[in-house]
Design an enzyme around this catalytic site. Sequence first.
Site, mmCIF file in Angstrom:
data_model
loop_
_atom_site.group_PDB
_atom_site.id
_atom_site.type_symbol
_atom_site.label_atom_id
_atom_site.label_comp_id
_atom_site.label_asym_id
_atom_site.label_seq_id
_atom_site.Cartn_x
_atom_site.Cartn_y
_atom_site.Cartn_z
ATOM 1 N N ARG A 171 34.975 40.094 33.673
ATOM 2 C CA ARG A 171 33.636 40.404 33.160
ATOM 3 C C ARG A 171 33.346 39.592 31.897
ATOM 4 N NH1 ARG A 171 31.313 45.606 34.079
ATOM 5 N NH2 ARG A 171 30.838 45.878 31.875
ATOM 6 N N ARG A 175 34.646 30.686 26.726
ATOM 7 C CA ARG A 175 33.783 29.505 26.531
ATOM 8 C C ARG A 175 34.393 28.528 25.554
ATOM 9 N NH1 ARG A 175 29.464 33.068 25.036
ATOM 10 N NH2 ARG A 175 28.492 33.789 26.977
ATOM 11 N N ARG A 248 37.487 57.437 33.908
ATOM 12 C CA ARG A 248 37.804 57.553 32.489
ATOM 13 C C ARG A 248 36.641 58.268 31.837
ATOM 14 N NH1 ARG A 248 42.572 57.319 30.637
ATOM 15 N NH2 ARG A 248 42.127 56.233 28.675
ATOM 16 N N ARG A 279 36.280 51.380 19.971
ATOM 17 C CA ARG A 279 35.281 50.618 19.225
ATOM 18 C C ARG A 279 34.432 51.544 18.374
ATOM 19 N NH1 ARG A 279 32.158 48.592 24.751
ATOM 20 N NH2 ARG A 279 31.585 50.663 25.485
ATOM 21 N N GLU A 300 34.429 55.562 19.658
ATOM 22 C CA GLU A 300 34.639 55.880 21.078
ATOM 23 C C GLU A 300 36.131 56.029 21.374
ATOM 24 O OE1 GLU A 300 32.616 53.216 23.756
ATOM 25 O OE2 GLU A 300 30.707 53.443 22.690
ATOM 26 N N TYR A 348 31.849 50.358 39.279
ATOM 27 C CA TYR A 348 31.721 50.059 37.856
ATOM 28 C C TYR A 348 30.479 49.185 37.667
ATOM 29 C CZ TYR A 348 33.689 48.307 33.329
ATOM 30 O OH TYR A 348 33.936 47.965 32.025
ATOM 31 N N ASP A 350 26.979 47.810 36.125
ATOM 32 C CA ASP A 350 26.116 47.741 34.947
ATOM 33 C C ASP A 350 24.716 48.184 35.358
ATOM 34 O OD1 ASP A 350 27.843 46.945 32.931
ATOM 35 O OD2 ASP A 350 27.753 44.843 33.525
HETATM 36 P P1 FAD Z 1 24.281 58.229 35.580
HETATM 37 O O1 FAD Z 1 23.647 57.643 34.370
HETATM 38 O O2 FAD Z 1 25.670 58.715 35.506
HETATM 39 O O3 FAD Z 1 23.322 59.355 36.143
HETATM 40 C C1 FAD Z 1 23.735 60.357 37.034
HETATM 41 C C2 FAD Z 1 23.029 61.639 36.634
HETATM 42 O O4 FAD Z 1 23.289 62.641 37.611
HETATM 43 C C3 FAD Z 1 23.531 62.196 35.301
HETATM 44 O O5 FAD Z 1 22.439 62.479 34.459
HETATM 45 C C4 FAD Z 1 24.275 63.464 35.706
HETATM 46 O O6 FAD Z 1 24.212 64.485 34.718
HETATM 47 C C5 FAD Z 1 23.529 63.858 36.962
HETATM 48 N N1 FAD Z 1 24.315 64.690 37.887
HETATM 49 C C6 FAD Z 1 25.564 64.438 38.344
HETATM 50 N N2 FAD Z 1 25.956 65.424 39.160
HETATM 51 C C7 FAD Z 1 24.931 66.323 39.231
HETATM 52 C C8 FAD Z 1 24.741 67.560 39.904
HETATM 53 N N3 FAD Z 1 25.714 68.079 40.672
HETATM 54 N N4 FAD Z 1 23.572 68.204 39.746
HETATM 55 C C9 FAD Z 1 22.584 67.705 38.950
HETATM 56 N N5 FAD Z 1 22.727 66.538 38.292
HETATM 57 C C10 FAD Z 1 23.882 65.839 38.427
HETATM 58 N N6 FAD Z 1 25.587 49.079 31.612
HETATM 59 C C11 FAD Z 1 25.000 47.936 31.156
HETATM 60 O O7 FAD Z 1 24.261 47.284 31.901
HETATM 61 N N7 FAD Z 1 25.196 47.516 29.863
HETATM 62 C C12 FAD Z 1 25.991 48.193 28.989
HETATM 63 O O8 FAD Z 1 26.136 47.783 27.825
HETATM 64 C C13 FAD Z 1 26.635 49.385 29.444
HETATM 65 N N8 FAD Z 1 27.439 50.088 28.626
HETATM 66 C C14 FAD Z 1 28.022 51.236 29.075
HETATM 67 C C15 FAD Z 1 28.812 51.975 28.187
HETATM 68 C C16 FAD Z 1 29.392 53.159 28.601
HETATM 69 C C17 FAD Z 1 30.248 53.953 27.645
HETATM 70 C C18 FAD Z 1 29.175 53.620 29.936
HETATM 71 C C19 FAD Z 1 29.801 54.909 30.400
HETATM 72 C C20 FAD Z 1 28.406 52.899 30.812
HETATM 73 C C21 FAD Z 1 27.805 51.700 30.404
HETATM 74 N N9 FAD Z 1 26.984 50.956 31.246
HETATM 75 C C22 FAD Z 1 26.390 49.794 30.789
HETATM 76 C C23 FAD Z 1 26.722 51.400 32.637
HETATM 77 C C24 FAD Z 1 25.457 52.269 32.771
HETATM 78 O O9 FAD Z 1 25.607 53.437 31.995
HETATM 79 C C25 FAD Z 1 25.265 52.632 34.236
HETATM 80 O O10 FAD Z 1 25.178 51.478 35.039
HETATM 81 C C26 FAD Z 1 24.036 53.510 34.531
HETATM 82 O O11 FAD Z 1 23.741 54.404 33.503
HETATM 83 C C27 FAD Z 1 24.283 54.269 35.815
HETATM 84 O O12 FAD Z 1 23.143 54.982 36.205
HETATM 85 P P2 FAD Z 1 23.273 56.079 37.360
HETATM 86 O O13 FAD Z 1 21.914 56.663 37.557
HETATM 87 O O14 FAD Z 1 23.964 55.489 38.523
HETATM 88 O O15 FAD Z 1 24.306 57.159 36.804
HETATM 89 N N1 UDP Z 2 38.402 43.808 26.739
HETATM 90 C C1 UDP Z 2 39.459 43.537 25.904
HETATM 91 N N2 UDP Z 2 39.230 43.408 24.565
HETATM 92 C C2 UDP Z 2 37.997 43.534 24.031
HETATM 93 C C3 UDP Z 2 36.908 43.801 24.891
HETATM 94 C C4 UDP Z 2 37.150 43.950 26.244
HETATM 95 O O1 UDP Z 2 40.586 43.439 26.351
HETATM 96 O O2 UDP Z 2 37.855 43.422 22.800
HETATM 97 C C5 UDP Z 2 38.691 43.967 28.182
HETATM 98 C C6 UDP Z 2 39.020 45.431 28.533
HETATM 99 O O3 UDP Z 2 39.978 45.414 29.562
HETATM 100 C C7 UDP Z 2 37.699 45.939 29.036
HETATM 101 C C8 UDP Z 2 37.173 44.721 29.777
HETATM 102 O O4 UDP Z 2 37.576 43.619 28.966
HETATM 103 O O5 UDP Z 2 37.851 47.062 29.888
HETATM 104 C C9 UDP Z 2 35.682 44.711 30.006
HETATM 105 O O6 UDP Z 2 35.045 44.844 28.755
HETATM 106 P P1 UDP Z 2 33.547 45.302 28.631
HETATM 107 O O7 UDP Z 2 33.143 45.174 27.212
HETATM 108 O O8 UDP Z 2 32.761 44.581 29.661
HETATM 109 O O9 UDP Z 2 33.651 46.839 29.026
HETATM 110 P P2 UDP Z 2 32.556 48.015 28.961
HETATM 111 O O10 UDP Z 2 31.318 47.480 28.308
HETATM 112 O O11 UDP Z 2 32.327 48.422 30.374
HETATM 113 O O12 UDP Z 2 33.216 49.084 28.154
#
Ligand code: FAD
Ligand code: UDP
Length: 366
Positions: A171, A175, A248, A279, A300, A348, A350
């Site tokens: 991911r 560069r 996780r 982080r 986090e 997984y 985005d």
């Molecule tokens: P969710 O957002 O999980 O929505 C599912 C919803 O269903 C939730 O509100 C949940 O409460 C509800 N639900 C589940 N079960 C039930 C039930 N039985 N009854 C009623 N409601 C229910 N993506 C990026 O592009 N850029 C980023 O920088 C990025 N950072 C991230 C950082 C973290 C820490 C995490 C966890 C994810 C990150 N993502 C990022 C990914 C992004 O969060 C997801 O791609 C996106 O939010 C997924 O949307 P979704 O609708 O599939 O799921």
């Molecule tokens: N990663 C790492 N060091 C860093 C940042 C990321 O080793 O400082 C690795 C780690 O395995 C992580 C993966 O790169 O799970 C993907 O990172 P990303 O920032 O894309 O993860 P997310 O935004 O989903 O938490």
Amino acid sequence: MYDYLIVGSGLYGAICAHELKKKGYSCLVLEKRNHIGGNIYTENIEGINVHKYGAHIFHTSNERVWEYINQFAKFNNYINQPVARYKNEIYNLPFNMNTFTKLWPDVFTPSEAKAKIEAERKDCYKENPENLEEQAINLVGKTIYEKLIKGYTAKQWGMKCTELPSFIIKRLPVRFTFDNNYFNDFYQGIPMGGYTKIIEAMLEGIEVRLNTDYLADRDSYNALAKHIIYTGQIDAYYDYQFGPLEYRTVRFETEVLDTNNYQGNAVVNYTEYEVPFTRIIEHKHFEFDTTSPKTIISREYSTKWTKGDEPYYPVNNEANNNLYLKYKELADKETKIHFGGRLGEYKYYDMDKVVLSALDYLETLK
Ligand code: FAD
Ligand code: UDP
């Protein structure tokens, strides 16, 4: 009776509800949390939009996705440039000439950096890397692996790099230019005013029931609609009959601080294993806020998921992907219910991939 019952008000569910309503279908959205938006939910605290479920940066190279999401918000020109702190050293991410020149004082040019990495990996280069460690050393050599990847990854996933699939590290760009942009995508930004506004706009005019767990009373909810779109965990839907998939979860420790600038950047990764969090996010920097007198930070802590916790990250290793296929086999036989989103598809994803997946699904409907 509704045409569609949509379980989950995250990005996937909200897009489905919005588009189906536009086509004239009636929709009911159930959400078990006390707010809409799923993991992209932001809350305004002290004038700062706090990413309650971790830093979310929208990035995509898909024009259709970018145009689609821009209907619902204006995006600023934020470019993610996280820094990594390893003990008392600070490095730029992703791995680029700024990282290499700081790490190796005798490196000044791209060819010198390449030669250094080549020397570090030559005894252990793997033609077909089978795990994250092999892939990481192939890409950036041993020193960067030891300082910036090994500890962070072990904390993030609760497993050794040798036990993780190589795609996770792919991911991140590597560069040989002085470019700190964490993503390679054409488009990137943060929605001005926060992500919740996007979901609010999508769900405008649609009935949403908060604090409502579909699985707690699925028979009565099923009776309410002709079709169901389910964005929760697929294994939970099937009562974990083949065993739980692995996820996780993350504990967010959020603090309001009486200082206007805590770390000078939105994201600082702590890459050594001994620091328990992965982080620290300083939310105001996503919106270039230099005026508010306070700041809000979130540490986090990534931990093992057990039933009842929020399942933030699917662990897409081979064992879990195989287990998922067993659930998918059941899902494929369903006629009334469709499984979508990060948890419904156990991927997984985005945000841009979620948008695309929802739009692709909607196209299959008459
Ligand atoms: P969710 O957002 O999980 O929505 C599912 C919803 O269903 C939730 O509100 C949940 O409460 C509800 N639900 C589940 N079960 C039930 C039930 N039985 N009854 C009623 N409601 C229910 N993506 C990026 O592009 N850029 C980023 O920088 C990025 N950072 C991230 C950082 C973290 C820490 C995490 C966890 C994810 C990150 N993502 C990022 C990914 C992004 O969060 C997801 O791609 C996106 O939010 C997924 O949307 P979704 O609708 O599939 O799921
Ligand atoms: N990663 C790492 N060091 C860093 C940042 C990321 O080793 O400082 C690795 C780690 O395995 C992580 C993966 O790169 O799970 C993907 O990172 P990303 O920032 O894309 O993860 P997310 O935004 O989903 O938490």
